[in-house]
Design a protein around this motif. Sequence first.
Motif, PDB file in Angstrom:
ATOM      1  N   GLY A   1       0.778  -1.184   0.000  1.00  0.00           N
ATOM      2  CA  GLY A   1       0.000   0.000   0.000  1.00  0.00           C
ATOM      3  C   GLY A   1       0.829   1.262   0.000  1.00  0.00           C
ATOM      4  N   SER A   2       1.315   1.683  -1.135  1.00  0.00           N
ATOM      5  CA  SER A   2       2.058   2.933  -1.211  1.00  0.00           C
ATOM      6  C   SER A   2       1.106   4.122  -1.194  1.00  0.00           C
ATOM      7  CB  SER A   2       2.902   2.972  -2.484  1.00  0.00           C
ATOM      8  OG  SER A   2       2.062   3.080  -3.609  1.00  0.00           O
ATOM      9  N   VAL A   3       1.672   5.303  -1.026  1.00  0.00           N
ATOM     10  CA  VAL A   3       0.871   6.525  -1.006  1.00  0.00           C
ATOM     11  C   VAL A   3       0.097   6.678  -2.309  1.00  0.00           C
ATOM     12  CG1 VAL A   3       0.994   9.034  -0.906  1.00  0.00           C
ATOM     13  CG2 VAL A   3       2.416   7.658   0.617  1.00  0.00           C
ATOM     14  N   ILE A   4       0.736   6.369  -3.417  1.00  0.00           N
ATOM     15  CA  ILE A   4       0.071   6.490  -4.715  1.00  0.00           C
ATOM     16  C   ILE A   4      -1.117   5.535  -4.780  1.00  0.00           C
ATOM     17  CG2 ILE A   4       0.317   6.125  -7.200  1.00  0.00           C
ATOM     18  CD1 ILE A   4       3.230   7.089  -6.877  1.00  0.00           C
ATOM     19  N   THR A   5      -0.935   4.332  -4.292  1.00  0.00           N
ATOM     20  CA  THR A   5      -2.018   3.360  -4.308  1.00  0.00           C
ATOM     21  C   THR A   5      -3.194   3.848  -3.472  1.00  0.00           C
ATOM     22  OG1 THR A   5      -0.443   1.556  -4.602  1.00  0.00           O
ATOM     23  CG2 THR A   5      -2.626   0.965  -3.846  1.00  0.00           C
ATOM     24  N   TYR A   6      -2.934   4.360  -2.267  1.00  0.00           N
ATOM     25  CA  TYR A   6      -4.003   4.870  -1.420  1.00  0.00           C
ATOM     26  C   TYR A   6      -4.680   6.080  -2.059  1.00  0.00           C
ATOM     27  CZ  TYR A   6      -2.667   1.787   2.410  1.00  0.00           C
ATOM     28  OH  TYR A   6      -2.408   0.688   3.187  1.00  0.00           O
ATOM     29  N   SER A   7      -3.898   6.937  -2.697  1.00  0.00           N
ATOM     30  CA  SER A   7      -4.476   8.104  -3.369  1.00  0.00           C
ATOM     31  C   SER A   7      -5.373   7.670  -4.521  1.00  0.00           C
ATOM     32  CB  SER A   7      -3.366   9.019  -3.897  1.00  0.00           C
ATOM     33  OG  SER A   7      -2.631   9.551  -2.845  1.00  0.00           O
ATOM     34  N   LEU A   8      -4.922   6.707  -5.278  1.00  0.00           N
ATOM     35  CA  LEU A   8      -5.714   6.201  -6.396  1.00  0.00           C
ATOM     36  C   LEU A   8      -6.995   5.544  -5.890  1.00  0.00           C
ATOM     37  CD1 LEU A   8      -6.077   5.651  -9.402  1.00  0.00           C
ATOM     38  CD2 LEU A   8      -4.722   3.571  -9.102  1.00  0.00           C
ATOM     39  N   LYS A   9      -6.880   4.751  -4.843  1.00  0.00           N
ATOM     40  CA  LYS A   9      -8.070   4.114  -4.264  1.00  0.00           C
ATOM     41  C   LYS A   9      -9.059   5.168  -3.782  1.00  0.00           C
ATOM     42  CE  LYS A   9      -5.900  -0.180  -2.745  1.00  0.00           C
ATOM     43  NZ  LYS A   9      -5.486  -0.972  -1.564  1.00  0.00           N
ATOM     44  N   GLY A  10      -8.562   6.209  -3.161  1.00  0.00           N
ATOM     45  CA  GLY A  10      -9.425   7.286  -2.693  1.00  0.00           C
ATOM     46  C   GLY A  10     -10.147   7.959  -3.839  1.00  0.00           C
ATOM     47  N   HIS A  46     -10.514  -0.311   9.722  1.00  0.00           N
ATOM     48  CA  HIS A  46      -9.140  -0.369  10.235  1.00  0.00           C
ATOM     49  C   HIS A  46      -8.788   0.888  11.016  1.00  0.00           C
ATOM     50  CE1 HIS A  46      -9.265  -2.852   6.499  1.00  0.00           C
ATOM     51  NE2 HIS A  46      -8.923  -3.745   7.410  1.00  0.00           N
ATOM     52  N   VAL A  47      -9.485   1.117  12.108  1.00  0.00           N
ATOM     53  CA  VAL A  47      -9.249   2.332  12.890  1.00  0.00           C
ATOM     54  C   VAL A  47      -7.820   2.371  13.406  1.00  0.00           C
ATOM     55  CG1 VAL A  47     -11.659   2.628  13.555  1.00  0.00           C
ATOM     56  CG2 VAL A  47     -10.161   1.300  15.015  1.00  0.00           C
ATOM     57  N   ASN A  48      -7.294   3.582  13.481  1.00  0.00           N
ATOM     58  CA  ASN A  48      -5.964   3.878  14.011  1.00  0.00           C
ATOM     59  C   ASN A  48      -4.821   3.302  13.182  1.00  0.00           C
ATOM     60  OD1 ASN A  48      -7.070   5.344  16.200  1.00  0.00           O
ATOM     61  ND2 ASN A  48      -7.503   3.405  17.214  1.00  0.00           N
ATOM     62  N   ASN A  49      -5.071   2.939  11.947  1.00  0.00           N
ATOM     63  CA  ASN A  49      -4.012   2.476  11.057  1.00  0.00           C
ATOM     64  C   ASN A  49      -3.489   3.695  10.305  1.00  0.00           C
ATOM     65  OD1 ASN A  49      -2.337   1.271   9.229  1.00  0.00           O
ATOM     66  ND2 ASN A  49      -3.904  -0.014   8.288  1.00  0.00           N
ATOM     67  N   SER A  50      -2.300   4.121  10.655  1.00  0.00           N
ATOM     68  CA  SER A  50      -1.743   5.343  10.072  1.00  0.00           C
ATOM     69  C   SER A  50      -1.598   5.266   8.559  1.00  0.00           C
ATOM     70  CB  SER A  50      -0.379   5.655  10.690  1.00  0.00           C
ATOM     71  OG  SER A  50      -0.531   5.985  12.039  1.00  0.00           O
ATOM     72  N   ALA A  51      -1.245   4.104   8.050  1.00  0.00           N
ATOM     73  CA  ALA A  51      -0.946   3.987   6.624  1.00  0.00           C
ATOM     74  C   ALA A  51      -2.139   4.336   5.740  1.00  0.00           C
ATOM     75  CB  ALA A  51      -0.455   2.577   6.312  1.00  0.00           C
TER      76      ALA A  51
END
Length: 93
Positions: A1-10, A46-51
């Motif tokens: 889960g890279s930042v780009i992946t999370y951004s794309l998912k969002g 997934h509460v409190n998961n910083s990633a």
Amino acid sequence: GSVITYSLKGQVLVTTTTLLIELEAIKVDQGLLESFVELLYQVIQHVNNSADRELRGTACECLRELEWHYPCLLHAGLGHLFNLAQAERTHVA
């Protein structure tokens, strides 16, 4: 889960939310809308998961937008949503 992946998912969550609202999914395919809401619930579990905190925040905003357009859509899960919000300790809360 890279930042780009999370951004794309969002972005996919936001785009899907917009399409479901604009295409009036509640009238056309309520099952699809319900499946998407379930997916959003899975994301916010997934509460409190910083990633993935930004993704969880986006999912919460999508749920808020869906509830605004379709009042009472989330009423059955309000207690659960409240518990998740209380448990969250990142800035997403």
